[in-house]
Design a protein around this motif. Structure first.
Motif, PDB file in Angstrom:
ATOM      1  N   ARG A  64      37.121  37.292  48.457  1.00 31.57           N
ATOM      2  CA  ARG A  64      37.290  35.861  48.715  1.00 31.57           C
ATOM      3  C   ARG A  64      37.681  35.700  50.179  1.00 31.57           C
ATOM      4  N   THR A  65      37.433  34.529  50.737  1.00 30.17           N
ATOM      5  CA  THR A  65      37.925  34.241  52.075  1.00 30.17           C
ATOM      6  C   THR A  65      39.355  33.720  51.961  1.00 30.17           C
ATOM      7  N   SER A  71      41.308  30.152  42.029  1.00 34.56           N
ATOM      8  CA  SER A  71      40.436  29.744  40.935  1.00 34.56           C
ATOM      9  C   SER A  71      38.957  29.839  41.294  1.00 34.56           C
ATOM     10  N   ASP A  72      38.629  30.024  42.580  1.00 31.43           N
ATOM     11  CA  ASP A  72      37.228  30.150  42.991  1.00 31.43           C
ATOM     12  C   ASP A  72      36.698  31.529  42.611  1.00 31.43           C
ATOM     13  N   ALA A  92      36.662  47.556  45.917  1.00 33.92           N
ATOM     14  CA  ALA A  92      36.378  46.155  45.597  1.00 33.92           C
ATOM     15  C   ALA A  92      37.524  45.535  44.814  1.00 33.92           C
ATOM     16  N   ASN A  93      37.810  44.263  45.107  1.00 31.04           N
ATOM     17  CA  ASN A  93      38.880  43.547  44.421  1.00 31.04           C
ATOM     18  C   ASN A  93      38.453  42.100  44.207  1.00 31.04           C
ATOM     19  N   GLY A  94      38.622  41.611  42.955  1.00 27.43           N
ATOM     20  CA  GLY A  94      38.318  40.217  42.673  1.00 27.43           C
ATOM     21  C   GLY A  94      37.545  39.992  41.393  1.00 27.43           C
ATOM     22  N   ASP A  95      38.219  39.463  40.365  1.00 26.55           N
ATOM     23  CA  ASP A  95      37.580  39.043  39.112  1.00 26.55           C
ATOM     24  C   ASP A  95      36.904  40.174  38.346  1.00 26.55           C
ATOM     25  N   ASP A 204      39.501  29.653  36.018  1.00 26.88           N
ATOM     26  CA  ASP A 204      38.913  28.896  34.905  1.00 26.88           C
ATOM     27  C   ASP A 204      37.581  29.477  34.458  1.00 26.88           C
ATOM     28  N   HIS A 205      36.801  30.011  35.391  1.00 24.34           N
ATOM     29  CA  HIS A 205      35.483  30.538  35.021  1.00 24.34           C
ATOM     30  C   HIS A 205      35.587  31.843  34.234  1.00 24.34           C
ATOM     31  N   VAL A 206      36.772  32.457  34.222  1.00 25.79           N
ATOM     32  CA  VAL A 206      36.982  33.701  33.480  1.00 25.79           C
ATOM     33  C   VAL A 206      37.572  33.433  32.100  1.00 25.79           C
TER      34      VAL A 206
END
Length: 320
Positions: A64-65, A71-72, A92-95, A204-206
């Motif tokens: 992410r930036t 939540s993005d 790698a890191n994120g969701d 929210d998308h998860v």
């Protein structure tokens, strides 16, 4: 690294170089965010190369930036150019909430490894699904954590084991048994349990794909918050302490920190800072509680009593 350093690669590089000089026997890595939102990622790649040139042994990229919200969705599609641009391992890191997410990320980006944060708060047993090893039942779906007989951090040494996520109630009970065994502070144990059942941090998308909580109706934020001892918290989840377990902790007499106090409205309030003091403010307009202010004096008193007792015991032992 702090997000502010993303705008100052020279300072960031100097920090990496200084760490390498000070700790030549230790591997030094750094964690960054994306600096671009579109290919070909000139700023991100330039920063990554600067960290490599400064001596970083690995680069962790939060996809992410710094302008993106928690939540993005993470920008998985932007990692591959960074991996290709440097020679050091990229993490790698994120969701990355499931083993399938991890495998897909490694396939599409070529990353060397992954780093998990919120997925472990969702269900810590996600870590067992990422291990490599062999099981007594040959790695069949549904094998329990106790059936893993050999574990390795390298897939080159053994074949992957496909282990399902454990039900959350089972994970919480296993965690509380460990807390009882090692006499964890009830405040910390409550915090960890509430993080697992509240799920407030997940995007929210998860959330639609997360497994059901699978806990009884009598277990919720209020009932967990009302427990005041480690035994009471364990019993709420059907865990009975063995003889002697958790006694000292419930008595509040272990460790230099002594009694740890838990703010029961933590998970139902917004925290604000006023004059250097953290104040828990209820969302529905309830009374403010400057809990941190009173805790300082209480903890200081406990520390002083602990030190006084220790000195007395040493003096007594010396006299004998």
């Amino acid at each position: 690294m702090g997000a502010a350093l993303l705008d100052n690669p020279q300072t960031a590089s100097s920090l990496i170089t200084a760490l390498r000089l000070a700790c030549p026997h230790l591997p030094i890595s750094c964690k960054i965010r994306l600096l671009d939102t579109d290919l070909p990622l000139p700023k991100t790649i330039a920063f990554a190369k600067a960290m490599e040139a400064a001596g970083a042994c690995a680069l962790n990229v939060h996809m992410r930036t710094k302008e993106d919200k928690q939540s993005d969705p993470a920008r998985w599609e932007l990692l591959r150019p960074v991996v290709d641009a440097v020679q050091i391992p990229v993490v790698a890191n994120g969701d990355l909430y499931t083993r399938e997410d991890v495998e897909r990320m490694r396939a599409m980006s070529g990353c060397a490894a992954v780093m998990l944060a919120r997925p472990v708060l969702y269900n810590p047993s996600v870590l067992r699904t990422l291990r490599c090893g062999t099981t007594k039942d040959g790695g069949k779906e549904g094998a329990t954590v106790h059936e893993v007989t050999t574990i390795s951090s390298s897939s080159a040494l053994s074949s992957p084991v496909s282990l399902r996520l454990l039900p959350l109630i089972e994970v919480i009970r296993a965690y509380l048994r460990v807390c009882l065994r090692y006499e964890s502070h009830v405040s910390n144990a409550k915090y960890v349990v509430l993080e697992m059942i509240v799920r407030r941090r997940h995007p929210d998308h998860v959330k639609p794909v997360l497994l059901p909580l699978d806990v009884s109706e009598g277990i919720n934020v209020n009932t967990v918050s009302r427990t005041k001892t480690l035994h009471a918290l364990a019993e709420l989840f059907g865990v009975v302490a063995e003889k002697g377990e958790g006694k000292r902790m419930d008595a509040g007499s272990i460790g230099i920190e002594g009694l740890h106090h838990y703010a029961d409205d933590y998970f139902g309030s917004a925290k604000v800072e006023q004059g250097g003091v953290v104040v828990a403010k209820r969302r529905e307009g309830g009374k403010e509680c400057a809990g941190a202010e009173c805790l300082c004096s209480k903890r200081q008193k406990v520390r002083e009593e602990f030190k006084a007792d220790s000195v007395a015991q040493i003096t007594s032992a010396g006299a004998q």
